[in-house]
Enzyme design. Sequence first.
Site, mmCIF file in Angstrom:
data_model
loop_
_atom_site.group_PDB
_atom_site.id
_atom_site.type_symbol
_atom_site.label_atom_id
_atom_site.label_comp_id
_atom_site.label_asym_id
_atom_site.label_seq_id
_atom_site.Cartn_x
_atom_site.Cartn_y
_atom_site.Cartn_z
ATOM 1 N N HIS A 159 0.855 -1.187 0.000
ATOM 2 C CA HIS A 159 0.000 0.000 0.000
ATOM 3 C C HIS A 159 0.895 1.242 0.000
ATOM 4 O O HIS A 159 1.835 1.341 0.799
ATOM 5 C CB HIS A 159 -0.902 0.010 1.235
ATOM 6 C CG HIS A 159 -2.000 -1.007 1.151
ATOM 7 N ND1 HIS A 159 -2.315 -1.659 -0.002
ATOM 8 C CD2 HIS A 159 -2.865 -1.479 2.090
ATOM 9 C CE1 HIS A 159 -3.321 -2.487 0.213
ATOM 10 N NE2 HIS A 159 -3.668 -2.400 1.480
ATOM 11 N N LYS A 550 -12.736 5.139 7.940
ATOM 12 C CA LYS A 550 -13.168 6.159 6.973
ATOM 13 C C LYS A 550 -14.688 6.281 6.953
ATOM 14 O O LYS A 550 -15.232 7.372 6.796
ATOM 15 C CB LYS A 550 -12.632 5.800 5.581
ATOM 16 C CG LYS A 550 -13.010 6.800 4.492
ATOM 17 C CD LYS A 550 -12.132 6.630 3.259
ATOM 18 C CE LYS A 550 -12.431 5.334 2.540
ATOM 19 N NZ LYS A 550 -13.694 5.389 1.782
#
Length: 889
Positions: A159, A550
């Site tokens: 990532h 999130k």
Amino acid sequence: MPAIANEQAERSAQAAQQAERSSAVTEMPEELRADVRLLGELLGQVIAEYGGDDLLADVERLRKAVIAARRGEISGDEVTALVAEWPIDRAVQIARAFTCYFHLVNLAEEHFRIRTLRVRDTGKEPLPDSIAQAVQELGEERVAELVEGLRLHPVLTAHPTEARRRAVVTAIQRISGRLTDYNSPGRGAAERAETRRRLLEEIDLLWRTAQLRSTKLNPLDEVRTAMAAFDETLFRAVPMVYRSLDAALGVDTGARAPKARAFIRYGSWIGGDRDGNPNVTARVTRDAILIQAEHVLIALENAAQRIGRTLTLNAGQTPPSPELRAALAAAEDHHPELVSEMATRSPREPHRQWLLFVAARVAATRQRGLDLAYRSPEELLADLRLVQTSLAGAGAARQAYGELQHLIWQVETFGFHLAELEVRQHSQVHAEALAEIQAGRTSERTEEVLATIRTVAWIQERFGVTAASRYVVSFTRSADDIAAVYELARHALGDRAPTLDVVPLFESGADLANAPAVLTGMLDIPAVRDRLATGERRLEVMLGYSDSAKELGPAAATLKLYEAQEALAAWAVVHDVRLTLFHGRGGALGRGGGPANRAVLAQAPGSVGGRFKVTEQGEVIFARYGHDAIARRHMEQVTSAVLLASTPSAEARTAKAAARFRGVARQVASASEKAYRALTEAPGFPEWFSLVSPLEEIGSLRLGSRPARRGLGAPRSLDDLRAIPWVFAWAQTRVNLPGWYGLGSGLAAVIDEIGLDELRAAYREWPLLASLLDNVEMSLAKTDRDIAARYLALGGRDDFVRQVLAEYDLTRRLVLEVTGHTRLLENRRVLSRAVQLRDPYVDALSHLQLRALSRLRADHEVSEEERERLSTLLLLSVNGVAAGLQNTG
């Protein structure tokens, strides 16, 4: 700029921040101060040599201005005016200077940390959070029981959160070596002068190395980057962790057979994770495992060669066992020239001959020399144990259980594949692939899914099942999503399908709540039942921290994940399953980051059970595994936490605290989520976020091979954004919103109803709430209200600005009230010092970034040439701020 909070609250916050800055400066240890001063002086010399005294003077002007602004001696607007004076090209050079400075300060702090660890390790008392301390607390017998089932399983991911180029990282590592040489005691004046010259040369090279990548990384670049951590650190550090456990268990380590077993296994998603990354193909996955194998086999060959050459034990004094003599004779029959040559070079040294023969076989394994190659790591282990047993039997116990034992541990840990390569793909891709197959037509993407499964089968044939068997399904909604992978495997290879452990990944709030029901459905899948029967009823489940945070905000996501762990642990007991929870944590606090050992201790009772699997990514990989001493310390801290968290007494304490404070936590989570959604789901919020942050430009940093967003164009909702750029962009604005937003409203709701005392008790007694508040405190400490307000004003939405800064003020005030701290990070002096000492210099880069961003966001036209130069300035400042804050995504 809009008036946001009442003036008294703002003045109070500024006064507190000023006190924090002053205390941080006075706390700076002299050794660290000396290194920072030395490196800063040398960088200043390099800058002056490159760009003249005028460039250095401009750097100094900005440095002094931002410090004066923090002291309240000048306004932030005056700093903005100073930055606006320079041509863009000069601003770019100044941004480079501050970025290089941060790289050097980070290096100085790493050196100080290592020195501090060595000074504290007196041998009289165990280091805090060490394996030795855990053994002292739990007792040798209890730890020896836990060691049997102990498993630490870090998984490296690609990532994209490492903002630095590999060339920059390498340059910093060379400077690190020179700084070590410079500080080594006992050097004469001439040696010291030469070392200083070499240090200056390396800093000059860092300055002249481009900070930004000119080409986008491909997945195999990411694989090779991760290999640096293995080559330079992990291969050596891992056996030292086992040695620490052995010593803590009371073994005369190095002279007796060890009690410690190889309990660490590494995994990797690099080259295997294709969810949202079309650049990861079946061919890439195949090449990734070959790169890994090349690195580990070279390391094993070199270790066997090195140890073999030292085993100059004469057969008269250290006679070989009959088994070793027979093995040497058989080897000579099959490979007469090779063994004869070794006997000629090492006469009457049979142990040496054998280990050099082993090294030759490892080399043949790497080179695919089939007549000499090992077929499996188990064959190599058998040969190593043969010589170990012979040495021990001949009385050479220190040779048997010293460096040779390290090599045995390394083979047990890394095998011939280094790290298990895990595949990840989205559940929807599988569903569409099956639909196409059933309709009698297959697209290119479906063919790629089938090719991936065939590649997994090839890896297992070449390196064994442990090299690649886990297949992670993101956005798992039902057991059908798991069954789909097994069905696709049958379509790909029929009866020759590879052995698969399909791992559900639960990410959203609804999916986390539904996780036990999905696992119950999985028990009806024949392939899952077969794996449970042959694998000691082991099952793995992955929990996603990034997307849940999130979606829900940090406080609500933390509780939702904890309750999911509780439910899954209870499910495992009912169904007699040995469950491993795989924690998909990011590096930043807004993605489940923070100190790993404290995260372990905050897990739900019964959810650890001696096993901890977690993702390690981006800048976290090099922060934790960039140096032997730091890597060893990190692994010891996590091991210690896993041991402590797995005891009945610890689980009972946590369960008691959870039962008492669950209602409080739910109130906090509910009000927090409501406040968070009120902001992030408001009409126009995604567009506003794109304007006030460098979100659009982050993709140009070429951090990794994975696209920064799902789909094209500006984000229309948070679902369009990946969690990493979401967090990264907020960090650049100095707001750090994903790490704290909503918690203030959550705490306020509880205080209004039941008062402050119950929250303070929960903070003291429940590791979950303590970890949440401490992480939020860290995130708040890296937030700067004045700079943040300047970014937020770029979006033209005063209502959002007021909302964000009001929540910041509330969260900061109430976190301090609950923790009882008079200032942020009051109880974490080292981190507090690091943050506060960096802040003025991060301010400098933020002002440079604001100049570029505000111009790029302006309504009037910007020429293509100016846009390109402004983008260079912006991206350099992004790189520098990431280095200064020491976190990205």
